[in-house]
Design an enzyme around this catalytic site. Structure first.
Site, PDB file in Angstrom:
ATOM      1  N   THR A  17     -16.732  -0.293 -47.056  1.00 33.72           N
ATOM      2  CA  THR A  17     -16.444  -0.326 -45.623  1.00 33.72           C
ATOM      3  C   THR A  17     -17.069   0.870 -44.922  1.00 33.72           C
ATOM      4  O   THR A  17     -17.324   1.875 -45.554  1.00 33.72           O
ATOM      5  CB  THR A  17     -14.907  -0.270 -45.445  1.00 33.72           C
ATOM      6  OG1 THR A  17     -14.322  -1.317 -46.211  1.00 33.72           O
ATOM      7  CG2 THR A  17     -14.507  -0.386 -44.004  1.00 33.72           C
ATOM      8  N   VAL A  18     -17.247   0.744 -43.609  1.00 29.31           N
ATOM      9  CA  VAL A  18     -17.640   1.901 -42.805  1.00 29.31           C
ATOM     10  C   VAL A  18     -16.570   2.137 -41.759  1.00 29.31           C
ATOM     11  O   VAL A  18     -15.984   1.206 -41.218  1.00 29.31           O
ATOM     12  CB  VAL A  18     -19.019   1.725 -42.126  1.00 29.31           C
ATOM     13  CG1 VAL A  18     -20.137   1.723 -43.169  1.00 29.31           C
ATOM     14  CG2 VAL A  18     -19.088   0.473 -41.266  1.00 29.31           C
ATOM     15  N   GLY A  37     -15.982  -1.932 -50.425  1.00 30.54           N
ATOM     16  CA  GLY A  37     -16.457  -1.194 -49.891  1.00 30.54           C
ATOM     17  C   GLY A  37     -16.678  -1.978 -48.527  1.00 30.54           C
ATOM     18  O   GLY A  37     -17.421  -2.331 -48.384  1.00 30.54           O
TER      19      GLY A  37
END
Length: 546
Positions: A364-365, A363
């Site tokens: 990322t933005v 997990g």
């Protein structure tokens, strides 16, 4: 996705789209004060480290593509492994076995021993603070320190945690509870409340230590992070708790400006950054699909072609993507029409498990922003795997990424772990043009989902003429390895397509958890001026404009 889907946002002057509303608002405020799209993107990105800390943090990496009004620029802001990190060190620390392969290690390359996913061994030098500075130096208008105001305010005074963030945070607390070692202790102090739980949706959460760190980065143009007091604290923490990260590793970090690479797709050009990221997987798949008349196919056959093209793209990406400063990556050869034709010929009527090809023989933005002058930014930053390594330097309020989990332990693989090397990276910003003219930035975060999300959003946009919001709303599929395929309930509800895919050998599971299918954003330029923007319906965020 929903009986009442979101509507696209139309804006005459500029727009920002990301996965958390407070961060989107921070970027919009910068645009309204006369900041450039890069200023807005940076304010958004910096705020995201506070308001969505599991997905990204100060101790993470970033990549960006910028349309400056005339051409594209790419920034690789990923960090390198410490000088003390060798394959032998990893094997010695893990009893000679490495870690058990998991979904973290990427597709069907997860065979044999793997890099550990938590603790100090997968920690690479954080590239985000230097990336913020380098983007601002080239494209910023407002003072660098101004871009930190909202992030510092939320860290200092607190903010109500949004629902999706709270849910993923709760999962991360359960992961942390299984980790044993002094290096994990500070994470519990900083990122849990009331003795060990995650903040609940709507509950106010503060991180004053992060506020202090952000102030020092803002005041010194990130110099303090790599050679000053912050660097010293980080290195001391590593020495005390078993890390191999040293002062020279931090001081030697540099971002790299690169030229984006492209694939043609039905009169458009899709742009990604070159390795060490996995963007070539999306381009390989699109090159294959560009030779197929998808519009003439029934829905099941169309999905079959997309899935098989993605598998072929991943097979090559996992075989060849590594740090191009250390090995020769055959990026140009992989993206030739001749190679695409050879790979296309491998697709049959049944689900396959392809091997990599040989391009030498032929997990990322995520966030995006656009301003009134035509500048557009596609930016992605990440810890990896939800709070990354779970290592938090004492008193600094941020976690370190675990991007080294992307290395291989196979000594013959180009991506084998080694000192001073950038690992295979999952995070990829995208950009779409048509005949060389900008359409706009887009991206879909989520590890192995990212190239697949790019293919699905591009196809929805180009093949079906959907606006950004409708393209993001469309039900998705996700392939990880073998013939296994996850599909969203909305896709399963669309006639007999899923059963027809099963008849072709796809092993389908209907998955109701939206987090399995990534979180995307997109902004397209309107022909008459202004922008239309969309934001991921599976996340908390929004698109905003002015």
């Amino acid at each position: 996705m929903s009986p009442h889907p979101r509507q696209p946002v139309f804006a005459p002057n500029g727009a920002v789209a990301t996965s958390q509303p407070l961060a989107a608002a921070a970027g919009l405020a910068v645009l309204r004060r006369g900041g450039s799209a890069v200023d807005a993107a940076l304010a958004t990105a910096i705020t995201l480290t506070v308001v969505q800390p599991g997905s990204n943090d100060i101790g993470g990496d970033l990549f960006a593509i910028v349309w400056d009004g005339h051409r594209l620029h790419g920034l690789n802001g990923s960090g390198r492994s410490p000088a003390g990190l060798t394959r032998e060190v990893v094997l010695a620390a893990t009893g000679g076995r490495g870690a058990e392969p998991t979904a973290a290690h990427g597709g069907d390359q997860a065979v044999g021993p793997a890099m550990p996913a938590r603790g100090w061994l997968p920690v690479t030098v954080p590239g985000a603070p230097a990336g913020w500075r380098d983007l601002h130096e080239r494209f910023g208008r407002l003072p660098f320190a101004d871009l930190f105001a909202d992030a510092v305010g939320y860290a200092e005074h607190g903010f109500p945690v949004s629902p999706r963030v709270a849910a993923s945070w709760d999962r991360s607390v359960r992961v942390h509870a299984e980790l044993v070692g002094e290096e994990y202790a500070e994470w519990g102090r900083v990122f849990t409340v009331d003795g060990g739980r995650a903040p609940r949706a709507g509950e106010r959460w503060r991180n004053p230590d992060a506020a202090g760190t952000l102030r020092r980065i803002a005041a010194t143009g990130a110099v303090d992070f790599y050679t000053g007091q912050l660097a010293g604290t980080l290195v001391e923490h590593a020495a005390r708790t078993g890390g191999v990260l040293g002062g020279d590793d931090l001081a030697g970090h540099r971002s790299t400006w690169v030229d984006p690479v492209r694939a043609g797709y039905r009169g458009h050009e899709v742009w990604e950054l070159p390795p060490n990221g996995q963007g070539v997987a999306a381009l390989l798949a699109l090159n294959i699909l560009d030779g197929v008349e998808l519009a003439a196919l029934d829905p099941a056959e169309r999905l079959h072609w997309q899935i098989e093209a993605v598998k072929l793209g991943f097979a090559d990406a996992h075989a060849y993507v590594a740090d191009p400063e250390r090995v020769t990556v055959p990026t140009a050869e992989l993206l030739t029409p001749e190679y695409a034709a050879a790979r296309r010929a491998l697709v049959t009527d049944t689900a396959g498990t392809p091997a990599p090809g040989d391009p030498a023989r032929g997990g990322t933005v995520y966030l995006c922003a656009a301003d009134a002058d035509g500048m557009m930014v596609s930016l992605i930053q990440s810890n990896y795997l939800g709070f990354g390594s779970y290592v938090v330097p004492t008193g600094l309020g941020f976690g370190l990424q675990n991007r080294g989990a992307g290395f291989s332990l196979d000594p013959a693989h180009p991506n084998v772990v080694a000192p001073g090397k950038r690992p295979f990276h999952t995070i990829i910003p995208g950009f779409l043009t048509r005949g060389g003219e900008p359409v706009g930035p887009f991206g879909v975060m989520g590890g192995h989902m990212q190239p697949q999300g790019h293919v699905q959003v591009v196809s929805a946009t180009v093949d079906d003429a959907l606006d950004p919001q409708a393209a993001l709303d469309r039900p998705r599929w996700y392939w990880h390895a073998g013939r296994a395929l996850l599909v969203e309930p909305g896709l399963a509800a669309g006639g007999d397509g899923v059963e027809r895919l099963r008849a072709r050998g796809h092993e389908i599971t209907v998955e109701a958890d939206p987090s399995a299918f990534g979180y995307g954003q997109a902004i397209w330029r309107l022909p008459g001026g202004g922008y239309v923007a969309g934001s991921e319906p599976r996340a908390d965020g929004c698109a905003v404009g002015h």
